[in-house]
Design an enzyme around this catalytic site. Structure first.
Site, PDB file in Angstrom:
ATOM      1  N   LYS A 299       3.677  -5.104  -3.374  1.00  0.00           N
ATOM      2  CA  LYS A 299       2.239  -4.852  -3.514  1.00  0.00           C
ATOM      3  C   LYS A 299       1.452  -6.147  -3.300  1.00  0.00           C
ATOM      4  O   LYS A 299       0.427  -6.172  -2.622  1.00  0.00           O
ATOM      5  CB  LYS A 299       1.929  -4.255  -4.891  1.00  0.00           C
ATOM      6  CG  LYS A 299       2.319  -2.786  -5.017  1.00  0.00           C
ATOM      7  CD  LYS A 299       2.318  -2.273  -6.455  1.00  0.00           C
ATOM      8  CE  LYS A 299       2.846  -0.841  -6.499  1.00  0.00           C
ATOM      9  NZ  LYS A 299       3.006  -0.312  -7.857  1.00  0.00           N
TER      10      LYS A 299
ATOM     11  N   GLN B 101       1.912  -2.059 -13.824  1.00  0.00           N
ATOM     12  CA  GLN B 101       3.117  -1.388 -13.336  1.00  0.00           C
ATOM     13  C   GLN B 101       3.804  -0.614 -14.466  1.00  0.00           C
ATOM     14  O   GLN B 101       3.995  -1.144 -15.556  1.00  0.00           O
ATOM     15  CB  GLN B 101       4.067  -2.435 -12.725  1.00  0.00           C
ATOM     16  CG  GLN B 101       5.301  -1.861 -12.066  1.00  0.00           C
ATOM     17  CD  GLN B 101       5.009  -1.034 -10.813  1.00  0.00           C
ATOM     18  OE1 GLN B 101       4.016  -1.255 -10.119  1.00  0.00           O
ATOM     19  NE2 GLN B 101       5.846  -0.072 -10.526  1.00  0.00           N
TER      20      GLN B 101
ATOM     21  N   ASP C  15      -5.045   2.883  -9.665  1.00  0.00           N
ATOM     22  CA  ASP C  15      -3.950   3.851  -9.758  1.00  0.00           C
ATOM     23  C   ASP C  15      -4.487   5.259 -10.040  1.00  0.00           C
ATOM     24  O   ASP C  15      -3.766   6.238  -9.884  1.00  0.00           O
ATOM     25  CB  ASP C  15      -3.016   3.476 -10.931  1.00  0.00           C
ATOM     26  CG  ASP C  15      -1.745   2.784 -10.473  1.00  0.00           C
ATOM     27  OD1 ASP C  15      -1.282   3.073  -9.359  1.00  0.00           O
ATOM     28  OD2 ASP C  15      -1.217   1.971 -11.251  1.00  0.00           O
TER      29      ASP C  15
HETATM   30  N1  GUN Z   1       5.541   3.115 -11.326  1.00  0.00           N
HETATM   31  C1  GUN Z   1       6.005   3.980 -10.401  1.00  0.00           C
HETATM   32  N2  GUN Z   1       5.020   4.354  -9.562  1.00  0.00           N
HETATM   33  C2  GUN Z   1       3.907   3.715  -9.969  1.00  0.00           C
HETATM   34  C3  GUN Z   1       2.573   3.685  -9.504  1.00  0.00           C
HETATM   35  O1  GUN Z   1       2.189   4.359  -8.527  1.00  0.00           O
HETATM   36  N3  GUN Z   1       1.728   2.880 -10.195  1.00  0.00           N
HETATM   37  C4  GUN Z   1       2.117   2.157 -11.274  1.00  0.00           C
HETATM   38  N4  GUN Z   1       1.211   1.428 -11.889  1.00  0.00           N
HETATM   39  N5  GUN Z   1       3.346   2.170 -11.728  1.00  0.00           N
HETATM   40  C5  GUN Z   1       4.232   2.938 -11.086  1.00  0.00           C
END
Ligand code: GUN
Length: 292
Positions: free
Chosen positions: A54, A98, A121
């Site tokens: 990311k 995350q 998100d």
């Molecule tokens: N963990 C697995 N997928 C995601 C996501 O799309 N966003 C976040 N913040 N954590 C995750």
């Protein structure tokens, strides 16, 4: 019939290209650089890989990336204090914490501490509620990416029978909302669903997000259906999706591969959401094609 492959990697690369162009224009015309803060708590290896990619993707489109790491034992108050600082920081337009978080933390309390306008998100209750009620929201990245691929392949989704397998807050539920908003007839299946194969055989669109390797079978698929595989399962023979790809490919009309399907779309949509959040924060018009 052998299904057409839906090339998420190529679609995501094109999307990232458009985002990079828009970011360059924002900087040139308004002196604004979008900023995305990514927070990782603990050292979960898979999460560390996601967070690194990311961060890399953020910089590649010309945005500013801020990475924050807390130890797995950090008290929740420390994470909440960090989120409060990021909420107040004008250089930060998007905040991503995350998941999963360590067990001693209250995931809902942490997520809902993020300012909704920076919630790239789309996980806060406010954004989930906005999506469910048809109001302008930040939309979760993976389902947004799936929606873009489906519209690209099928055009209008109105009246299509769509089956979403999985009811998570991250994928299944928001995916169902997005399909419903596009006037599909939506069924959400889960671990207690009876006769899943039969439900599946009626679906024009199948979105598989169960987290079980090769779960969806070839003889569950209606000939010509469009199959979107959200799964990323590590197995003895590498990464595989939630769909038995080799068998389903012989029946479906189109299918996303794993890897190279939905995965790249998730990160591209995170950048799209960050750009959208930046435009909204500055009262500028939102670039087109980045939101539902
Ligand atoms: N963990 C697995 N997928 C995601 C996501 O799309 N966003 C976040 N913040 N954590 C995750």
């Amino acid at each position: 019939m052998t299904a057409e492959l839906i090339d998420g990697k190529a679609f995501a690369a094109a999307l990232r290209g458009r985002i990079a162009t828009a970011v360059a224009a924002l900087r040139a015309e308004h002196g604004i650089t979008p900023g995305l803060a990514v927070v990782l708590v603990g050292e979960d290896p898979a999460s560390s890989v996601y967070v690194r990619s990311k961060g890399k993707a953020t910089v590649e489109v010309g945005m500013e990336g801020f990475q924050h790491r807390l130890s797995a034992e950090a008290p929740q108050e420390e994470l909440l204090a960090l989120i409060a600082r990021l909420n107040d920081d004008p250089a930060v337009n998007g905040i991503l914490v995350q998941l999963p978080l360590p067990r001693h933390m209250d995931e809902a309390a942490v997520i809902n501490a993020i300012a909704p306008e920076k919630d790239v998100d789309g996980f806060t209750v406010l954004n989930a509620g906005r999506l469910a009620t048809g109001q302008k929201a930040m939309v979760p990245c993976t389902p947004l990416g799936c929606l873009m691929l489906l519209r690209d392949r099928l055009g209008s989704l109105a009246g299509k029978d769509a089956l979403v397998i999985g009811r998570s807050n991250i994928v299944g539920k928001p995916m169902a909302q997005l399909l419903l908003a596009d006037s599909a007839t939506v069924t959400v299946a889960h671990s207690r669903t009876r006769d899943l194969p039969d439900l599946c055989r009626r679906a024009d669109i199948v979105v598989a997000a169960v987290g079980r390797a090769r779960f969806v079978q070839g003889d569950w698929i209606k000939p010509g259906a469009t199959v979107i595989d959200v799964g990323i399962n590590r197995t003895g023979d590498g990464l595989v999706g939630d769909v038995d790809f080799d068998a389903v490919r012989e029946v479906a009309g189109a299918i996303t591969p794993v890897p190279g399907g939905v995965g790249p779309m998730t990160i591209a949509c995170l950048l799209a959401n960050t750009l959208t959040a930046t435009a909204r924060a500055n009262g500028l018009p939102e670039p087109e094609g980045l939101t539902p």
